[in-house]
Design an enzyme around this catalytic site. Structure first.
Site, PDB file in Angstrom:
ATOM      1  N   GLY A 287      -6.371   5.745  15.954  1.00  0.00           N
ATOM      2  CA  GLY A 287      -7.633   5.143  15.516  1.00  0.00           C
ATOM      3  C   GLY A 287      -8.238   4.265  16.584  1.00  0.00           C
ATOM      4  O   GLY A 287      -7.846   4.328  17.750  1.00  0.00           O
ATOM      5  N   ASN A 288      -9.203   3.469  16.203  1.00  0.00           N
ATOM      6  CA  ASN A 288      -9.821   2.532  17.146  1.00  0.00           C
ATOM      7  C   ASN A 288     -10.229   1.274  16.391  1.00  0.00           C
ATOM      8  O   ASN A 288     -10.116   1.207  15.165  1.00  0.00           O
ATOM      9  CB  ASN A 288     -11.004   3.191  17.863  1.00  0.00           C
ATOM     10  CG  ASN A 288     -12.089   3.601  16.899  1.00  0.00           C
ATOM     11  OD1 ASN A 288     -12.758   2.778  16.311  1.00  0.00           O
ATOM     12  ND2 ASN A 288     -12.231   4.914  16.693  1.00  0.00           N
ATOM     13  N   ARG A 289     -10.732   0.295  17.127  1.00  0.00           N
ATOM     14  CA  ARG A 289     -10.951  -1.026  16.539  1.00  0.00           C
ATOM     15  C   ARG A 289     -12.323  -1.216  15.897  1.00  0.00           C
ATOM     16  O   ARG A 289     -12.672  -2.321  15.508  1.00  0.00           O
ATOM     17  CB  ARG A 289     -10.731  -2.089  17.612  1.00  0.00           C
ATOM     18  CG  ARG A 289      -9.251  -2.335  17.896  1.00  0.00           C
ATOM     19  CD  ARG A 289      -9.084  -3.317  19.034  1.00  0.00           C
ATOM     20  NE  ARG A 289      -9.992  -4.441  18.917  1.00  0.00           N
ATOM     21  CZ  ARG A 289     -10.535  -5.087  19.938  1.00  0.00           C
ATOM     22  NH1 ARG A 289     -10.246  -4.724  21.156  1.00  0.00           N
ATOM     23  NH2 ARG A 289     -11.343  -6.102  19.738  1.00  0.00           N
TER      24      ARG A 289
END
Ligand code: CTP
Length: 259
Positions: A55-57
């Site tokens: 995922g990412n932030r």
């Protein structure tokens, strides 16, 4: 649970702020009334196994601020939300997605009936080539574990290939380091979009997962910088840039609607 025995659902009186917003839009239609806006927000999750993901932030704050700002101008807004845990606006229609593939399917279904696309989601560029069923056990991988990644489809690029006159496409680029303007403009040209919002992610207090942002809005021949401010204010600046673009687009009149 509602007062009637055995029933549950949305039964409360909406919050005063929501009631006020609904009254305002009914009494004073905004300048974007009739305009159909598609916003993507949040960050996609690409499954590794049934419990883990890449995922990412991205929090979705920028995308949701854009959706709110467009709805406040009277637009009909659909937000494709990838894993966003923020409060929702009753004036916005939300489509929840998890992965880049789901985001792609939702966007492609909505895009033909879209006038303005605001592609703020952080879509994974790569996903695990093999999403395993069940949970990968540590004991089975004593020597370490490698995960092969394969590229995902560039959803914005795909929509740009299918664009028709009257549509305005805005992309986002998270960049850091020197020559970020050149790189962002390269994306604008490559993806055949009308504007790109350059987000400098080298600072820790702006950009990803932060309430504030500092951006440059680039078109083929203009650059506008928006100094560090709250994401709702940045969203309004982006919508103003869309207004200016649509004034210049052939076949559109001042209100931004097709002739
Ligand atoms: N985007 C998309 N589909 C993807 C990846 C990104 O639609 N699979 C969109 C994002 O929503 C954003 C823009 O494209 O609007 C950002 O592009 P980005 O991925 O940053 O650009 P790339 O050309 O892939 O370059 P980079 O190597 O910097 O990732």
């Amino acid at each position: 649970r509602l007062g009637s025995p055995g029933e549950d659902g949305v039964g409360r009186l909406p919050e005063p702020a929501d009631l006020l917003a609904a009254c305002e839009s009914a009494l004073a239609p905004g300048p974007w009334t009739g305009l159909r806006v598609l916003v993507t927000a949040g960050g996609t999750r690409e499954p590794i196994d049934s419990v883990r993901f890449v995922g990412n932030r991205s929090s979705g704050r920028m995308g949701f601020a854009l959706a709110d700002a467009a709805a406040a101008r009277g637009a009909t807004v659909t937000a494709v939300a990838a894993n966003v845990g923020l409060p929702r606006n009753p004036a916005v229609r939300y489509l929840d997605v998890t992965s880049a593939a789901e985001l792609q399917a939702a966007c492609l279904a909505e895009f033909p009936a879209t006038d303005v696309l605001l592609m703020a989601a952080a879509v994974a560029d790569f996903r695990p080539a093999l999403a395993r069923d069940g949970k990968i056990a540590k004991a089975d991988h004593d020597g370490g574990l490698s995960i092969e990644l394969e590229p995902t489809t560039d959803v914005l690029g795909l929509m740009a290939e299918q664009r028709h006159p009257g549509q305005t496409l805005v992309g986002f680029a998270a960049e850091h380091g020197s020559e970020e303007h050149e790189r962002a403009r390269g994306k604008l040209v490559r993806k055949r979009i009308d504007a790109i919002v350059l987000n400098d992610i080298s600072g820790s207090e702006t950009g990803f997962d932060a309430p504030e942002n500092e951006v440059a809005i680039l078109t083929a021949d203009t650059v506008e910088t928006v100094d560090r401010t709250g994401k709702p204010e940045v969203a309004r600046a982006i919508l103003d840039a869309v207004d200016r673009l649509r004034l210049r687009q052939p076949g559109l009149h001042a209100g931004g609607m097709l002739d």
